[in-house]
Design a protein around this motif. Structure first.
Motif, PDB file in Angstrom:
ATOM      1  N   LEU A 174      -7.131  15.098  44.399  1.00  0.00           N
ATOM      2  CA  LEU A 174      -6.791  15.535  43.019  1.00  0.00           C
ATOM      3  C   LEU A 174      -6.329  14.191  42.385  1.00  0.00           C
ATOM      4  O   LEU A 174      -5.129  13.531  42.971  1.00  0.00           O
ATOM      5  CB  LEU A 174      -6.186  16.547  42.734  1.00  0.00           C
ATOM      6  N   ASP A 175      -6.478  13.983  41.138  1.00  0.00           N
ATOM      7  CA  ASP A 175      -5.928  12.715  40.445  1.00  0.00           C
ATOM      8  C   ASP A 175      -4.478  13.170  39.661  1.00  0.00           C
ATOM      9  O   ASP A 175      -4.624  13.536  38.487  1.00  0.00           O
ATOM     10  CB  ASP A 175      -6.792  12.076  39.490  1.00  0.00           C
ATOM     11  N   VAL A 176      -3.645  13.747  40.608  1.00  0.00           N
ATOM     12  CA  VAL A 176      -2.464  14.234  40.011  1.00  0.00           C
ATOM     13  C   VAL A 176      -1.183  13.641  40.498  1.00  0.00           C
ATOM     14  O   VAL A 176      -1.342  12.933  41.388  1.00  0.00           O
ATOM     15  CB  VAL A 176      -2.355  15.852  40.357  1.00  0.00           C
ATOM     16  N   PRO A 177      -0.033  13.749  39.895  1.00  0.00           N
ATOM     17  CA  PRO A 177       1.154  13.044  40.379  1.00  0.00           C
ATOM     18  C   PRO A 177       1.585  13.500  41.502  1.00  0.00           C
ATOM     19  O   PRO A 177       1.296  14.756  42.178  1.00  0.00           O
ATOM     20  CB  PRO A 177       2.178  13.664  39.505  1.00  0.00           C
ATOM     21  N   LYS A 178       2.153  12.479  42.360  1.00  0.00           N
ATOM     22  CA  LYS A 178       2.371  12.907  43.747  1.00  0.00           C
ATOM     23  C   LYS A 178       3.858  12.810  44.090  1.00  0.00           C
ATOM     24  O   LYS A 178       4.627  12.122  43.410  1.00  0.00           O
ATOM     25  CB  LYS A 178       1.908  11.686  44.869  1.00  0.00           C
ATOM     26  N   VAL A 179       4.481  14.036  44.532  1.00  0.00           N
ATOM     27  CA  VAL A 179       6.002  14.027  44.469  1.00  0.00           C
ATOM     28  C   VAL A 179       6.478  13.218  45.766  1.00  0.00           C
ATOM     29  O   VAL A 179       6.144  13.480  47.012  1.00  0.00           O
ATOM     30  CB  VAL A 179       6.347  15.636  44.839  1.00  0.00           C
ATOM     31  N   GLU A 180       7.169  12.270  45.634  1.00  0.00           N
ATOM     32  CA  GLU A 180       7.913  11.573  46.549  1.00  0.00           C
ATOM     33  C   GLU A 180       9.135  11.589  46.829  1.00  0.00           C
ATOM     34  O   GLU A 180      10.351  12.153  46.210  1.00  0.00           O
ATOM     35  CB  GLU A 180       7.760   9.918  46.348  1.00  0.00           C
ATOM     36  N   ASP A 181       9.640  11.442  48.299  1.00  0.00           N
ATOM     37  CA  ASP A 181      10.988  11.811  48.808  1.00  0.00           C
ATOM     38  C   ASP A 181      11.826  10.759  47.821  1.00  0.00           C
ATOM     39  O   ASP A 181      11.771   9.754  47.770  1.00  0.00           O
ATOM     40  CB  ASP A 181      11.319  11.269  50.099  1.00  0.00           C
ATOM     41  N   GLY A 182      12.933  11.331  47.537  1.00  0.00           N
ATOM     42  CA  GLY A 182      13.875  10.615  46.645  1.00  0.00           C
ATOM     43  C   GLY A 182      13.760   9.926  45.325  1.00  0.00           C
ATOM     44  O   GLY A 182      14.502   9.324  44.438  1.00  0.00           O
ATOM     45  N   VAL A 183      12.424  10.590  44.870  1.00  0.00           N
ATOM     46  CA  VAL A 183      11.992  10.256  43.378  1.00  0.00           C
ATOM     47  C   VAL A 183      11.983  11.453  42.417  1.00  0.00           C
ATOM     48  O   VAL A 183      11.220  12.444  42.828  1.00  0.00           O
ATOM     49  CB  VAL A 183      10.625   9.565  43.264  1.00  0.00           C
ATOM     50  N   GLU A 184      12.892  11.522  41.409  1.00  0.00           N
ATOM     51  CA  GLU A 184      13.003  12.641  40.698  1.00  0.00           C
ATOM     52  C   GLU A 184      11.611  12.596  39.496  1.00  0.00           C
ATOM     53  O   GLU A 184      11.195  11.472  39.216  1.00  0.00           O
ATOM     54  CB  GLU A 184      14.355  12.425  39.648  1.00  0.00           C
ATOM     55  N   LEU A 185      11.184  13.467  39.250  1.00  0.00           N
ATOM     56  CA  LEU A 185       9.872  13.848  38.473  1.00  0.00           C
ATOM     57  C   LEU A 185      10.169  14.595  37.487  1.00  0.00           C
ATOM     58  O   LEU A 185      10.432  15.942  37.763  1.00  0.00           O
ATOM     59  CB  LEU A 185       8.883  14.085  39.246  1.00  0.00           C
ATOM     60  N   LYS A 186       9.854  14.270  36.299  1.00  0.00           N
ATOM     61  CA  LYS A 186      10.040  14.957  35.259  1.00  0.00           C
ATOM     62  C   LYS A 186       8.509  15.673  34.519  1.00  0.00           C
ATOM     63  O   LYS A 186       7.704  14.691  33.991  1.00  0.00           O
ATOM     64  CB  LYS A 186      10.647  14.287  33.942  1.00  0.00           C
ATOM     65  N   LEU A 187       8.434  16.866  34.252  1.00  0.00           N
ATOM     66  CA  LEU A 187       7.236  17.378  33.844  1.00  0.00           C
ATOM     67  C   LEU A 187       7.343  17.744  32.107  1.00  0.00           C
ATOM     68  O   LEU A 187       8.098  18.616  31.802  1.00  0.00           O
ATOM     69  CB  LEU A 187       6.838  18.769  34.519  1.00  0.00           C
ATOM     70  N   LYS A 188       6.902  16.936  31.463  1.00  0.00           N
ATOM     71  CA  LYS A 188       6.842  17.022  29.895  1.00  0.00           C
ATOM     72  C   LYS A 188       6.022  18.377  29.583  1.00  0.00           C
ATOM     73  O   LYS A 188       5.042  18.951  30.281  1.00  0.00           O
ATOM     74  CB  LYS A 188       6.178  15.938  29.280  1.00  0.00           C
TER      75      LYS A 188
END
Length: 276
Positions: A174-188
């Motif tokens: 899937l062409d979706v964001p990948k959650v990586e260790d130590g990286v904060e991700l904000k979902l708008k």
């Protein structure tokens, strides 16, 4: 005698290869157009070897792009018409339909109907129908599918309004964001559920603004997009922790009632990585 035989074999092979390219070109344009532009076609498709893949297949996308760029292939109609498109693959059906539907949406096709879907001789087919003033552009479809590591290996034009795409999904994702260790991700804020690749994570903390009225709905999927489990929390939450099981590859984050409840960002903070 042996040399003559080898030369004849090479000539026949070369001729057969040329025939495949010519047949592909003829299948994409009308006989009248082919006859009228034959000399020009010979020029723009020279050398012919450049229009073949390493395995000997005709590169359909390159052929279509060459015809289109040179004004020989027209995908537009004088008025809206019924279009039928079949997508075929040997890959995972659920993942395939998700990738194809996302790709169609990204290129502007929102209103279509599924006419049929199912297996035939280990090949999965998804056939859709839509009304449009132009046939789907194989070049744009191909570019969109590349984002999901999918490759169109053939495009078959039955007639002006019926097309078939053969898709290789060997490395599909899937062409979706990948959650990586130590990286904060904000979902708008979004009108659609959030899909994420969590294949490397074991635990993820999700923080929700106090302005949100978030009632979490979390679905967990494997690599083939088979649904593994669903968590529904019928209580407003500002913080939850997700335990990502071993087989989980993707998650879908939503709200039990409506995504309008999520007015501010959801913030994802990975807290534990999977140990391979």
């Amino acid at each position: 005698m042996v040399k003559i035989f080898l030369i004849l074999t090479l000539l026949v092979s070369f001729s057969s290869a040329e025939d495949l390219l010519i047949k592909k070109i003829q299948s994409l344009i009308s006989p009248a157009t082919f006859a009228k532009d034959k000399a020009y076609i010979d020029t723009i498709f020279s050398p012919k070897k450049d229009f073949y893949e390493e395995d000997g297949r005709v590169d359909s996308i390159k052929v279509i792009k060459t015809l289109k760029d040179n004004g020989i292939l027209n995908l537009f109609f004088k008025k809206p018409r019924d279009i039928n498109i079949s997508f075929k693959t040997k890959g995972a059906p659920l993942l395939f339909i998700k990738i194809m539907s996302d790709s169609l949406q990204n290129i502007g096709y929102y209103k279509y109907m599924t006419k049929e879907s199912g297996f035939n001789d280990s090949e999965f087919t998804w056939k859709i129908n839509l009304i449009s003033e132009y046939a789907a552009d194989p070049i744009i479809v191909s570019q969109e599918l590349k984002k999901s590591n999918c490759k169109i290996i053939d495009v078959i034009k039955e007639n002006d309004t019926d097309w078939t795409y053969i898709v290789d999904m060997k490395n599909a994702k899937l062409d979706v964001p990948k959650v990586e260790d130590g990286v904060e991700l904000k979902l708008k804020r979004s009108l659609y559920a959030y899909w994420l690749n969590v294949s490397n994570m074991e635990k993820i903390e999700i923080s929700s603004s106090s302005r949100n009225d978030w009632y979490p709905h979390i679905a967990y999927y494997d690599k083939s997009l088979k649904l593994l489990r669903v968590n529904k929390i019928d209580t407003k939450k500002t913080n939850i922790t997700l335990d990502i099981k071993e087989d989980t590859h993707y998650i879908k984050i939503s709200d039990i009632y409506t995504l309008k409840n999520i007015k501010d960002d959801l913030v994802l903070s990975p807290t534990a990585k999977k140990i391979n």
